[in-house]
Design an enzyme around this catalytic site. Structure first.
Site, PDB file in Angstrom:
ATOM      1  N   CYS A 314       0.828  -1.217   0.000  1.00 20.48           N
ATOM      2  CA  CYS A 314       0.000   0.000   0.000  1.00 20.48           C
ATOM      3  C   CYS A 314       0.856   1.259   0.000  1.00 20.48           C
ATOM      4  O   CYS A 314       1.874   1.319   0.682  1.00 20.48           O
ATOM      5  CB  CYS A 314      -0.850   0.077   1.263  1.00 20.48           C
ATOM      6  N   ARG A 413     -11.952   1.334  -6.905  1.00 21.20           N
ATOM      7  CA  ARG A 413     -11.524   0.855  -5.580  1.00 21.20           C
ATOM      8  C   ARG A 413     -10.971   2.030  -4.762  1.00 21.20           C
ATOM      9  O   ARG A 413     -10.982   2.027  -3.546  1.00 21.20           O
ATOM     10  CB  ARG A 413     -10.455  -0.230  -5.727  1.00 21.20           C
TER      11      ARG A 413
HETATM   12  P1  XMP Z   1      -0.846  -7.127   2.854  1.00 25.45           P
HETATM   13  O1  XMP Z   1      -0.159  -6.465   4.000  1.00 25.45           O
HETATM   14  O2  XMP Z   1      -1.286  -8.499   3.166  1.00 25.45           O
HETATM   15  O3  XMP Z   1      -2.163  -6.247   2.600  1.00 25.45           O
HETATM   16  O4  XMP Z   1      -0.003  -7.043   1.620  1.00 25.45           O
HETATM   17  C1  XMP Z   1      -3.174  -6.684   1.721  1.00 25.45           C
HETATM   18  C2  XMP Z   1      -4.348  -5.722   1.769  1.00 25.45           C
HETATM   19  O5  XMP Z   1      -3.953  -4.424   1.297  1.00 25.45           O
HETATM   20  C3  XMP Z   1      -5.058  -3.793   0.638  1.00 25.45           C
HETATM   21  N1  XMP Z   1      -4.574  -3.383  -0.686  1.00 25.45           N
HETATM   22  C4  XMP Z   1      -4.132  -2.143  -0.970  1.00 25.45           C
HETATM   23  N2  XMP Z   1      -4.097  -1.017  -0.243  1.00 25.45           N
HETATM   24  N3  XMP Z   1      -3.096   0.105  -2.045  1.00 25.45           N
HETATM   25  C5  XMP Z   1      -3.569   0.113  -0.776  1.00 25.45           C
HETATM   26  O6  XMP Z   1      -3.516   1.156  -0.122  1.00 25.45           O
HETATM   27  C6  XMP Z   1      -3.106  -0.968  -2.849  1.00 25.45           C
HETATM   28  O7  XMP Z   1      -2.648  -0.933  -3.981  1.00 25.45           O
HETATM   29  C7  XMP Z   1      -3.673  -2.160  -2.289  1.00 25.45           C
HETATM   30  N4  XMP Z   1      -3.871  -3.397  -2.796  1.00 25.45           N
HETATM   31  C8  XMP Z   1      -4.423  -4.100  -1.797  1.00 25.45           C
HETATM   32  C9  XMP Z   1      -6.187  -4.799   0.581  1.00 25.45           C
HETATM   33  O8  XMP Z   1      -7.103  -4.463   1.591  1.00 25.45           O
HETATM   34  C10 XMP Z   1      -5.482  -6.118   0.847  1.00 25.45           C
HETATM   35  O9  XMP Z   1      -6.325  -7.094   1.406  1.00 25.45           O
END
Ligand code: XMP
Length: 487
Positions: A314, A413
């Site tokens: 993120c 999203r």
């Molecule tokens: P982890 O820490 O497991 O987190 O890699 C996965 C969760 O992150 C969210 N997600 C995002 N949040 N930008 C964000 O700010 C992104 O590009 C993104 N892609 C995923 C999502 O809730 C996921 O389950």
């Protein structure tokens, strides 16, 4: 959660994250630990979900997650048609009754039957006659030895004609008894001579006893969805088909505390019948709003998913200055759930770096956790294994990354209309092998954390004592004063 932590979070507004806290050891009565979780009527033997991301969860991951006792949430960075296909594959993966049974005509050649079985990866076919009635079964064991017989022989000459079958509506136990009595592996369901389905011994006696299943014995299926009713009638119709193959829709937006998303979901719930998890949100106020001001929050809302900006891929918080790290969000929303509707479940999403972060999420109120980071490097995640400097790796990308946003499906999203600001990154993670190994490590982390904390189940874990750690303490938690490989 301890009052100490509650006070810190609420009165001083400390936005604490996983490394900021430790669970204090508690009195251990027993090491018989139950890590199962519930979201209303759904039971999960392990409290873990894989994230709805296109480098994490497609059908292969979703099937394995459900087989192992958790849930894989299929992503939405694709067409509704592809989503439908993925959901159907999950639902068909392990059903006590197979509905689309592979058949072969009685006059077909052995060669054709053999090819058919090899292509579908199955060991037998039900034979049908010219009236389409079931008239026998042809299995791998019926294939003749000689190449000439395979080439020239007909199914009718080698099939087993005495078909042992059963009527529709049979129970699991009745089917098992017939299979055992006759020492057979496959049991066609036949009504008035017509084939209605097939029961196999393999599906009745699953090798995955912890699997997450629906009332028909099929795997549970979760799917990410935009909180919006599709405009075209054609897409609405595909969505209705998807609905028949999904148990739980997960609204998939970075910030669900938005009037238009809330209105969107209200309409969507009228179009489809499956259950919902709402998210993501990150504060007490947002949860309070959903639980007190939204009349659609009824039995079909199973839970709320929380966390914003702390996932490993993120960059929302850096790009926009706004965020609610998962531990903080979980603690906040847990309080609102307790205050307004304790039947609502809570899923802590993202930001987990170590197995020990999972017990921490439960200790501040989570019922289940969701991760992309732990699973992106598994055999079952989409994509190929690459090699970088001799190390096996797989791609893991944020759904807000430039790379993921080249398709239009995921644009809403984040802030709709935003064009240039990525909110995620794309990178590599180490290839870690089959999902089963990762799940084993994570469940051990949860179990052992609960043993140390003195909790025998997730509900008890929610009252474990936790405290904030100083900056110096955070450093000391890690292995230290060594030659330096851990820094
Ligand atoms: P982890 O820490 O497991 O987190 O890699 C996965 C969760 O992150 C969210 N997600 C995002 N949040 N930008 C964000 O700010 C992104 O590009 C993104 N892609 C995923 C999502 O809730 C996921 O389950």
């Amino acid at each position: 959660m301890s009052d100490y932590f509650r006070k810190k979070v609420h009165s001083e507004e400390i936005i604490a994250t996983f490394n900021d806290i430790l669970i204090l050891p508690g009195y251990t009565r027993s090491i018989d630990i139950d890590i199962s979780a519930k979201l209303r009527k759904y039971h999960f033997n392990i409290p873990i979900m894989s994230a709805a991301m296109d480098t994490v969860t497609e059908e292969e991951m979703a099937i394995k997650m459900a087989l192992l006792g958790g849930l894989g949430v299929l992503h939405r960075n694709c067409s509704f048609e592809k989503q439908l296909e993925m959901c159907q594959k999950v639902k068909r993966a392990r059903s006590f009754v197979i509905m689309d049974v592979a058949t072969i005509n009685i006059d077909a050649s052995v060669k054709e039957a053999k090819h058919h079985m090899e292509e579908k990866g199955i060991s037998g076919l039900v034979v049908t006659n010219s009236e389409n009635k079931a008239s026998g079964i042809f299995t791998k064991r019926d294939i003749p030895y000689s190449e000439t017989d395979i080439r020239e022989g007909k199914v009718r000459d080698y099939m087993t004609r005495d078909l042992i079958s059963i009527q529709p509506g049979v129970s699991r136990e009745e089917a098992l008894e017939v299979l055992f009595k006759n020492r057979i592996e496959k049991l066609p369901i036949i009504e008035n001579g017509y084939l209605r389905g097939l029961i196999t011994k393999k599906d009745l006696k699953p090798e995955f006893p912890l699997a997450s299943i629906d009332e028909k014995g099929r795997l549970l299926c979760g799917l990410a969805i935009s909180p919006k009713v599709p405009e075209s009638l054609q897409l609405q119709n595909v969505l209705k088909k998807i609905d028949k193959n999904v148990d739980i829709f997960f609204t998939d937006v970075a910030d669900f505390y938005k009037e238009m998303d809330i209105q969107g979901i209200r309409k969507l719930m009228e179009l489809v019948e499956s259950d919902f998890v709402l998210g993501n949100i990150g504060t007490y106020k947002a949860a309070e709003h959903l639980l007190t001001k939204c009349d659609f929050v009824d039995e079909r809302i199973l839970g709320i998913k929380v966390g914003m900006g702390s996932g490993s891929i993120c960059s929302t918080s850096i790009q926009t200055g706004v965020g609610a790290p998962t531990l903080f969000a979980t603690a906040q929303v847990a309080d609102a759930i307790q205050d307004y509707n304790p039947n609502i479940g809570l899923i802590a999403d993202g930001g987990f770096a170590n197995p020990g972060d999972l017990p921490k999420a439960f200790s501040v109120g989570a019922d289940m956790i969701m991760s992309g980071h732990f699973f992106a490097g598994c055999t079952e995640s989409p994509g190929y294994i690459d090699t970088i400097q001799g190390r096996k790796v797989k791609i893991y990308r944020g759904m807000g990354s430039k790379e993921a946003r080249t398709s239009n499906y995921i644009l809403d999203r984040y802030v709709e209309g935003a064009k240039t600001l990525p909110e995620g990154v794309s990178d590599y993670v180490p290839y870690v092998g089959p999902l089963s190994g990762v799940i084993e490590t994570l469940t051990e982390g949860i179990t052992n954390g609960m043993i140390y904390a003195g909790a025998q189940n997730i509900e008890e874990m929610k009252s474990a004592e936790v405290g904030l750690v100083s900056a110096v303490g955070i450093r000391e938690q890690k292995p230290h004063d060594l030659i330096g490989r851990y820094e």
